[in-house]
Design a protein around this motif. Sequence first.
Motif, mmCIF file in Angstrom:
data_model
loop_
_atom_site.group_PDB
_atom_site.id
_atom_site.type_symbol
_atom_site.label_atom_id
_atom_site.label_comp_id
_atom_site.label_asym_id
_atom_site.label_seq_id
_atom_site.Cartn_x
_atom_site.Cartn_y
_atom_site.Cartn_z
ATOM 1 N N MET A 27 0.818 -1.144 -0.069
ATOM 2 C CA MET A 27 -0.026 0.079 0.007
ATOM 3 C C MET A 27 0.844 1.173 -0.044
ATOM 4 O O MET A 27 0.384 2.236 -0.682
ATOM 5 C CB MET A 27 -0.953 -0.078 1.161
ATOM 6 N N LEU A 28 1.922 1.212 0.847
ATOM 7 C CA LEU A 28 2.790 2.432 0.862
ATOM 8 C C LEU A 28 3.654 2.631 -0.535
ATOM 9 O O LEU A 28 3.429 3.699 -0.953
ATOM 10 C CB LEU A 28 3.850 2.201 1.911
ATOM 11 N N VAL A 29 3.831 1.597 -1.129
ATOM 12 C CA VAL A 29 4.722 1.610 -2.415
ATOM 13 C C VAL A 29 3.591 2.284 -3.502
ATOM 14 O O VAL A 29 3.739 3.053 -4.308
ATOM 15 C CB VAL A 29 4.975 0.410 -2.923
ATOM 16 N N ASN A 30 2.316 1.887 -3.582
ATOM 17 C CA ASN A 30 1.268 2.440 -4.382
ATOM 18 C C ASN A 30 1.062 3.781 -4.240
ATOM 19 O O ASN A 30 0.748 4.353 -5.146
ATOM 20 C CB ASN A 30 -0.183 1.502 -4.119
ATOM 21 N N PRO A 41 -11.992 -2.780 -3.933
ATOM 22 C CA PRO A 41 -12.435 -1.645 -3.040
ATOM 23 C C PRO A 41 -11.865 -1.787 -1.633
ATOM 24 O O PRO A 41 -12.400 -1.635 -0.767
ATOM 25 C CB PRO A 41 -13.965 -1.478 -3.039
ATOM 26 N N HIS A 42 -10.483 -1.974 -1.661
ATOM 27 C CA HIS A 42 -9.952 -2.356 -0.308
ATOM 28 C C HIS A 42 -8.277 -1.812 -0.602
ATOM 29 O O HIS A 42 -7.802 -1.550 -1.664
ATOM 30 C CB HIS A 42 -9.755 -4.015 -0.198
ATOM 31 N N PHE A 43 -7.588 -1.786 0.339
ATOM 32 C CA PHE A 43 -6.129 -1.677 0.418
ATOM 33 C C PHE A 43 -5.346 -2.906 0.192
ATOM 34 O O PHE A 43 -3.957 -2.634 0.165
ATOM 35 C CB PHE A 43 -5.531 -0.542 1.620
ATOM 36 N N LYS A 103 -2.220 2.211 -8.467
ATOM 37 C CA LYS A 103 -3.162 1.190 -7.813
ATOM 38 C C LYS A 103 -3.018 -0.265 -8.257
ATOM 39 O O LYS A 103 -3.809 -0.981 -7.583
ATOM 40 C CB LYS A 103 -4.478 1.508 -7.821
ATOM 41 N N VAL A 104 -2.226 -0.583 -9.022
ATOM 42 C CA VAL A 104 -1.971 -1.753 -9.475
ATOM 43 C C VAL A 104 -1.431 -2.785 -8.528
ATOM 44 O O VAL A 104 -0.378 -2.664 -7.883
ATOM 45 C CB VAL A 104 -1.066 -1.799 -10.869
#
Length: 317
Positions: A81-84, A175-177, A90-91
């Motif tokens: 998530m931090l990298v995104n 729809p989530h992290f 968002k991939v």
Amino acid sequence: MEMKNNTRISEFLLLGFSEDPELQLLLFGLFLFMYLMAMTGNLLIILATISDSHLHTPMYFFLANLSFVDIGFISTTVPKMLVNIQTQTKVITYEGCIIQIYFFAFFVGLDNFLLAVMAYDRFVAICHPLHYMVIMNRQLCGLLVLVSWITTALNSLLQSLMVLWLSFCTNLEIPHFFCEPNQLVHLACSDTFLNDMVMNFVAGLLGGGPLAGILYSYSKIVSSIRAMSSAQGRYKAFYTCVSHLSVVSLFYCTILGVYLSSAVTQNSHSSATASVMYSVVTPMLNPFIYSLRNRNIKRALKRLLEKDIIKLSIVLG
């Protein structure tokens, strides 16, 4: 109804929490802080347990394993998530999503089993104190942890294979992290009856079983504490369970709250927000709960830090 996409799926999109750039920056800072706190706290627990011979007991052996699992648990979701957020993408690849599902299921299940094993350890310590070291010998402790690892590894493999069998539509937005298994099943075009049935059965068996074990252990512990004649003895026995009870309550209340609320409201965004509690906040708080209420851990951490300071002063000197 959406058209089924016959081409092989190569990636999904993790929608996360928000697309607002300012909020994204705040989320990055917040989750980075929680991740570093969780890593530091759990690593210190492991190092303190290894370095201090006074902590080479079953209780702290299980605690060190729990800290290791919490490191794996939070590392499964937060770094991606931090990298995104950092790369403004968002991939997540199809393979990466399956791997994330495997390790997510693995560490959640292992957390669950270890909490049950730790409850059994407290049950033996309080209800059978004279036979504690005989019952909780090294072979049994190792066997309990090994069985927990093998069982959760097989369950994780099953969960991953169930997702691999699904066919997906043109809508590939999660729809989530992170790749939460239930959210992924909802995106599928193929029949998900078997997946739902297997997931619910496994959740009931591997989730309910350890929880039942914890409740049984504490029912026996409460009975033993009530039977003690000394008030000081009752307090001491209860005090040894406070940290574990706090961690158990935090883990089960948050995880049950997430799935019960998502079943009632069907709101993916609120489900993702609530998931932060058990997948990020719980691994961060666990080491602090144990260290703040445990004199032995605090002493071991103090010795460990003093050794590091002495070594650093020698190097600098």
